[in-house]
Scaffold this motif. Sequence first.
Motif, PDB file in Angstrom:
ATOM      1  N   LEU A 223       0.753  -1.900  -0.163  1.00  0.00           N
ATOM      2  CA  LEU A 223       0.556  -0.197   0.106  1.00  0.00           C
ATOM      3  C   LEU A 223       0.441   1.543  -0.023  1.00  0.00           C
ATOM      4  CD1 LEU A 223      -3.201  -0.982   2.805  1.00  0.00           C
ATOM      5  CD2 LEU A 223      -3.027  -0.731   0.077  1.00  0.00           C
ATOM      6  N   VAL A 224       2.343   0.720   0.565  1.00  0.00           N
ATOM      7  CA  VAL A 224       2.928   2.710   0.844  1.00  0.00           C
ATOM      8  C   VAL A 224       4.388   1.576  -0.366  1.00  0.00           C
ATOM      9  CG1 VAL A 224       1.634   3.077   2.719  1.00  0.00           C
ATOM     10  CG2 VAL A 224       3.985   1.891   2.240  1.00  0.00           C
ATOM     11  N   PRO A 225       4.577   2.996  -0.476  1.00  0.00           N
ATOM     12  CA  PRO A 225       6.656   3.102  -1.074  1.00  0.00           C
ATOM     13  C   PRO A 225       7.445   1.987  -0.562  1.00  0.00           C
ATOM     14  CG  PRO A 225       5.406   5.508  -1.361  1.00  0.00           C
ATOM     15  CD  PRO A 225       4.751   4.550  -0.552  1.00  0.00           C
ATOM     16  N   ASP A 226       7.885   1.701  -0.709  1.00  0.00           N
ATOM     17  CA  ASP A 226       9.251   0.974  -0.018  1.00  0.00           C
ATOM     18  C   ASP A 226       9.898   2.061   0.836  1.00  0.00           C
ATOM     19  OD1 ASP A 226       8.874  -1.236  -1.772  1.00  0.00           O
ATOM     20  OD2 ASP A 226      11.164  -0.734  -3.017  1.00  0.00           O
ATOM     21  N   ASP A 227      10.015   3.632   0.749  1.00  0.00           N
ATOM     22  CA  ASP A 227      10.888   4.008   2.045  1.00  0.00           C
ATOM     23  C   ASP A 227      10.112   3.962   2.918  1.00  0.00           C
ATOM     24  OD1 ASP A 227       9.355   5.840   0.352  1.00  0.00           O
ATOM     25  OD2 ASP A 227      10.232   7.347   0.756  1.00  0.00           O
ATOM     26  N   MET A 228       8.725   3.747   3.227  1.00  0.00           N
ATOM     27  CA  MET A 228       7.427   4.330   4.060  1.00  0.00           C
ATOM     28  C   MET A 228       7.122   2.932   5.105  1.00  0.00           C
ATOM     29  SD  MET A 228       4.738   7.008   2.298  1.00  0.00           S
ATOM     30  CE  MET A 228       4.213   7.564   3.770  1.00  0.00           C
ATOM     31  N   LYS A 229       7.047   3.364   6.144  1.00  0.00           N
ATOM     32  CA  LYS A 229       6.867   1.785   6.754  1.00  0.00           C
ATOM     33  C   LYS A 229       5.386   1.568   6.872  1.00  0.00           C
ATOM     34  CE  LYS A 229       8.119   2.201  11.239  1.00  0.00           C
ATOM     35  NZ  LYS A 229       9.069   2.174  12.828  1.00  0.00           N
ATOM     36  N   ILE A 230       4.561   0.186   7.577  1.00  0.00           N
ATOM     37  CA  ILE A 230       3.343   0.704   7.688  1.00  0.00           C
ATOM     38  C   ILE A 230       3.400  -0.492   9.157  1.00  0.00           C
ATOM     39  CG2 ILE A 230       1.220  -0.711   7.650  1.00  0.00           C
ATOM     40  CD1 ILE A 230       1.416  -0.703   5.218  1.00  0.00           C
ATOM     41  N   ASP A 257       2.828   0.452  -7.636  1.00  0.00           N
ATOM     42  CA  ASP A 257       2.706  -0.881  -8.032  1.00  0.00           C
ATOM     43  C   ASP A 257       1.466  -1.766  -7.892  1.00  0.00           C
ATOM     44  OD1 ASP A 257       5.696  -1.714  -8.853  1.00  0.00           O
ATOM     45  OD2 ASP A 257       5.958  -2.011  -6.869  1.00  0.00           O
ATOM     46  N   GLY A 258       0.406  -0.045  -7.550  1.00  0.00           N
ATOM     47  CA  GLY A 258      -0.988  -0.178  -7.815  1.00  0.00           C
ATOM     48  C   GLY A 258      -1.396  -0.894  -6.216  1.00  0.00           C
ATOM     49  N   ILE A 259      -2.215  -1.179  -5.681  1.00  0.00           N
ATOM     50  CA  ILE A 259      -3.118  -2.052  -5.101  1.00  0.00           C
ATOM     51  C   ILE A 259      -3.362  -3.194  -5.305  1.00  0.00           C
ATOM     52  CG2 ILE A 259      -5.201  -1.753  -3.020  1.00  0.00           C
ATOM     53  CD1 ILE A 259      -5.132   1.356  -3.576  1.00  0.00           C
ATOM     54  N   PRO A 260      -3.204  -3.772  -4.643  1.00  0.00           N
ATOM     55  CA  PRO A 260      -3.429  -5.593  -4.687  1.00  0.00           C
ATOM     56  C   PRO A 260      -4.302  -5.803  -4.884  1.00  0.00           C
ATOM     57  CG  PRO A 260      -2.482  -4.964  -2.391  1.00  0.00           C
ATOM     58  CD  PRO A 260      -2.125  -3.280  -2.902  1.00  0.00           C
TER      59      PRO A 260
END
Length: 260
Positions: A223-230, A257-260
């Motif tokens: 859901l978020v770019p690789d440089d952000m953390k969930i 990459d879009g939302i799965p």
Amino acid sequence: MKPANKLPLTKDCHHWTHLGEVPWDLQKYWQQRYTIFPYYDEGIHLTHDAWYGVTPEPVANRISQDLSSIISPGKRTVIDCFAGVGGNAISLALATEEDGATQRWDKVIAIELDAATLACAQHNASLYGLDDDITWVLGDSFKYLELLTKSPDQLHADLQVDVATTAIFASPPWGGPGYRTDEIFDLTQMEPYNLAQLHGAYRAMDHALYLPRTSDLRQIAKLVPDDMKIEVVQYCVEGASKAMVAFIPATTNNHPDGIP
């Protein structure tokens, strides 16, 4: 759209005191009533469907604490998008800063689509002394968020909040094939709102999603770019995991990459 008036309890709002009053499909939930609401005997009311979806109070309190600490302290308004009978909204309204004296949230907005369910929520909140601490809305939370971001002038003044200082908590329905049986639950199959719909509506604000405990973490991570953390937390009652909450930072654009 405007705040809801105080709604009366209806025949669909129940406070059962004896097992014989309880429909057979709810009896196991009623027997756990003190885990769900420790002060149930004070007059807590629920609709039939709310027994399936209400967050147990110890879990709601822990989520509220985590939301208060994980979400930036600059966020001062929180919106509960699926208020139900008020379990999470009550915990959010009672949340305090680390000093234990200052309220964590300047404003708690709780939105519920069903009138009888909202009547229960308002009644339950009053039992906790929160008559004036939650702004209730009878309506569609997706419509509210659309107006908030695109046409805030169509909202009552009490519902016009600053998106930049607002966070969202959402405990949506979990229906869909495989929700109870799949080892890993495909969040694209969640009904009536799947992961893409939820994130699409919420991504402009930091948000926390209350999801099935077996939810596919790979789908959430995308859901978020690789440089952000969930941050994802599993919540348990009496040693058994009941649900997970994904704390997702705001993003202004779709992930590449879009939302799965």
